[in-house]
Design a protein around this motif. Structure first.
Motif, PDB file in Angstrom:
ATOM      1  N   LYS B 105       0.830  -1.202   0.000  1.00 22.82           N
ATOM      2  CA  LYS B 105       0.000   0.000   0.000  1.00 22.82           C
ATOM      3  C   LYS B 105       0.865   1.253   0.000  1.00 22.82           C
ATOM      4  O   LYS B 105       0.637   2.180  -0.767  1.00 22.82           O
ATOM      5  N   GLY B 108       2.211   2.427  -3.154  1.00 21.25           N
ATOM      6  CA  GLY B 108       1.283   2.938  -4.154  1.00 21.25           C
ATOM      7  C   GLY B 108       0.609   1.874  -4.998  1.00 21.25           C
ATOM      8  O   GLY B 108       0.257   2.102  -6.145  1.00 21.25           O
ATOM      9  N   MET B 109       0.425   0.667  -4.430  1.00 17.80           N
ATOM     10  CA  MET B 109      -0.373  -0.325  -5.146  1.00 17.80           C
ATOM     11  C   MET B 109      -1.852  -0.014  -4.892  1.00 17.80           C
ATOM     12  O   MET B 109      -2.233   0.321  -3.775  1.00 17.80           O
ATOM     13  N   THR B 110      -2.668  -0.175  -5.939  1.00 14.04           N
ATOM     14  CA  THR B 110      -4.106  -0.092  -5.713  1.00 14.04           C
ATOM     15  C   THR B 110      -4.519  -1.403  -5.044  1.00 14.04           C
ATOM     16  O   THR B 110      -3.754  -2.356  -5.000  1.00 14.04           O
TER      17      THR B 110
END
Ligand SMILES: Nc1ncnc2c1ncn2[C@@H]1O[C@H](COP(=O)(O)OP(=O)(O)OP(=O)(O)O)[C@@H](O)[C@H]1O
Ligand SMILES: [Mg+2]
Lengths: 375, 207
Positions: B105, B108-110
């Motif tokens: 997270k 910057g992972m969706t």
């Protein structure tokens, strides 16, 4: 670069961060330090919006983070978590590669970047790129954790106790590496730790926190010289207190000066001084409390008239002494200012603990200037 | 009996169809309840209860709605496969080290990327183990299919029982046992194959 403005984070029954105001200029390495639970992690996570503040705002390059898409924001900010968190299903290359992949960098550029980063920390890419995290040592895993945060060349990186789990040697060398990387790349860095040595070593500025509040923001030197209050002082630790950026007087004194008791005969005293090649001895009682001193000339002059050291020890002018809590700099000032040959160091009970001589002073200075050259 | 082979293939197909349907329903369901944890307890309780209904009773009940034939058998198999699949997927995903989720997270992972790049791959061995259990169970239960007009190796077993012909019973029971063992073995191999080297049990991944 980063600005906290009246930032508050309150949980139902606990205020984790109370009205934080802090500005971090471009390129600075700021260390947040404080006891467990004082709100360091909370502060850090509000920057990349893993936690949303209850009130107040945070700006990155004058953009309010609240107005930015959190996913896009996080890709612009390097993030190293305390537990390392390398993905066990990915190789080292894939782990370092995550953010560039998310950003859609072309494959060759990504590979070049991974290799460049591995080389930067002295890990041969041919050997390590295709390994898995569980095939590396703890220190190597931590390095990859840091490289992973650097991969997409973010202008800002957040590090939450990144070296917490390491043994002291691996820790030191990673600190050196980080310092090195930082001075080369100049990435604004917010670094969390609860280890004061680490903070003093790495920080451009240290932010001391306690119970959700900032207690002091200062450079390591200022922090050591002027701790804002007792909390900061005790957090810095006694042996560092009052210290100049150099050190305490205890670290530069000779710990075992030549001493005699007042009952000692003059001939014996003379022989001792010859043997130890000193021209002055300190006279102490049974408890090693300092009584006086005798110079070799006095001994020579008086040895017909007197029998014991005790009879002649007070002929020299009264001794200037220094307390063991004092800093090395105070000792230097005294020796130079009063043209002393030596300066006995006493603890709070007047017990002799050591002796600063012009010689020991010079070698301490030399090691400060040229590194440890041996005494 | 030349058609034993045909029956075996049919048996395998029916079992696989039941498990396949359970995958289609169960995996998204499991992922859903990892996000809405309040639903998790309820969902698990329901799948648990379904599992405890005796297979004969479930077959009979479903027959009332779905009629005689393979469709009733496949739905029954699906229901029995649901529990191991949902449970393993759920525990596999929720059991992942919090640090990995936070790292993903924070980088910057969706949610979807996190699921695809981290959660599913890391939970895959556990999910595979659930599929294995489901498949072996399904092969066993499918022998009852004959009672509601379904196909598979149940036919020779039940006919053999009625005319007390042990060789006829065995001609159905042995292939059923064999495919169960082969499935168990093959899926265990597959489970190993999909586990990345970094997650092999011998040196558990530190994170
Ligand atoms: N979700 C939460 N709900 C309630 N209180 C919380 C929550 N998260 C953190 N806190 C509290 O907020 C305070 C600050 O937590 P934080 O994680 O920022 O501490 P820290 O300074 O990073 O400590 P450490 O050095 O132990 O990591 C702690 O007292 C913690 O118990
Ligand atoms: Mg913390």
């Amino acid at each position: 670069m980063v600005k906290f403005k009246n930032v508050v984070k309150a949980y139902e029954n606990h205020v984790a961060v109370k009205n934080l105001n802090l500005e971090i200029p471009e390129g600075e390495l700021v260390v947040l330090i404080g006891p467990s639970g004082c709100g360091k992690t909370t502060t850090l996570k509000m920057v990349n919006r893993l936690i949303e503040p209850t009130s107040g705002s945070i700006f990155i390059r004058d953009r309010n983070v609240k107005d930015l898409n959190p996913v896009a924001l996080r890709r612009e900010i390097g993030y190293v978590i305390q537990q390392i968190g390398l993905f066990p299903n990915m190789t080292i290359e894939q782990n370092i590669d995550v953010v560039p992949r998310l950003l859609g960098w072309p494959a060759e550029k990504r590979k070049r970047r991974v290799y460049e980063l591995l080389e930067m920390v002295g890990m041969d890419p041919e050997i390590y790129a295709h390994r898995y995290p569980n095939e590396l040592s703890g220190g190597q895993q931590q390095r990859i954790g840091v490289l992973r945060a650097l991969a997409a060349e973010p202008p800002l990186i957040l590090m939450d106790e990144p070296f917490g789990a390491l043994d002291p040697i691996a820790r030191e060398s990673l600190q050196d590496e980080l310092k090195n990387l930082h001075s080369r790349l100049n990435i604004t860095t917010i670094f969390v730790t609860h280890d004061m040595d680490e903070a003093l070593k790495l920080a451009d500025r240290v932010v001391v926190m306690n119970q959700g509040e900032v207690v002091q923001v200062a450079t390591p030197e200022t922090l050591l010289r002027n701790p804002a209050n007792d909390f900061v002082a005790s957090f810095i630790g006694k042996n560092r207190l009052n210290g100049d950026s150099l050190q305490s007087v205890v670290e530069i004194m000779l710990p075992d000066p030549v001493t005699v008791h007042p009952q000692m005969g003059l001939a014996e005293g003379l022989a001792l001084m010859k043997r130890k090649k000193v021209d002055t001895v300190l006279v102490v009682d049974e408890q090693r409390r300092l009584l006086g001193s005798v110079a070799v000339e006095t001994l020579d002059r008086e040895h017909k008239r007197a029998r014991t050291i005790g009879e002649i020890m007070n002929q020299d002018p009264p001794l200037t002494t220094i307390r063991s809590q004092a800093s090395a700099k105070e000792a230097f000032d005294l020796i130079i200012g009063e043209k002393l040959k030596y300066l006995p160091v006493l603890d709070e009970n007047d017990v002799l603990v050591g002796l600063v001589t012009r010689n020991s002073m010079v070698s301490a200075l030399a090691s400060a200037v040229w590194g440890d050259v041996g005494e | 009996m030349g058609d034993i082979l045909a029956l075996t293939v049919e048996h395998l197909m029916l079992s696989a169809a039941g498990v396949g349907l359970a995958l289609v329903v169960g995996i998204p369901l499991a992922i859903l309840i990892t996000r809405y944890r309040t639903l998790a307890g309820f969902t698990m309780a329901v799948t648990d209860v379904l599992q405890t209904i005796p297979s004969m009773a479930l077959l009979a009940a479903l027959m009332i709605y779905l009629g005689l034939g393979n469709q009733t058998l496949v739905v029954t198999l699906m229901i029995y496969s649901l529990l191991p699949i949902v449970r393993n997927t759920y525990t596999g995903i929720t059991g992942i080290d919090k640090g990995l989720i936070e790292a993903g997270k924070g980088m910057g992972m969706t949610r979807w990327q996190l699921l695809r790049m981290v959660q599913i791959p890391v939970a895959l061995p556990v999910i595979m183990a659930g599929i294995r259990v489901a498949m072996v169970t399904a092969i066993g239960i499918a022998t009852l299919g004959v009672l509601i007009g379904g196909g598979g190796l149940g036919a020779p077993i039940w006919r053999g029982m009625q005319i007390v012909d042990s060789s006829m019973i065995l001609s159905g029971a042995i292939p059923a046992a064999l495919i169960a063992i082969l499935c168990e073995f093959g899926l265990a191999k597959l489970e190993k194959a999909v586990t990345p080297r970094g997650m092999k049990a011998s040196s558990p991944a530190k994170s």
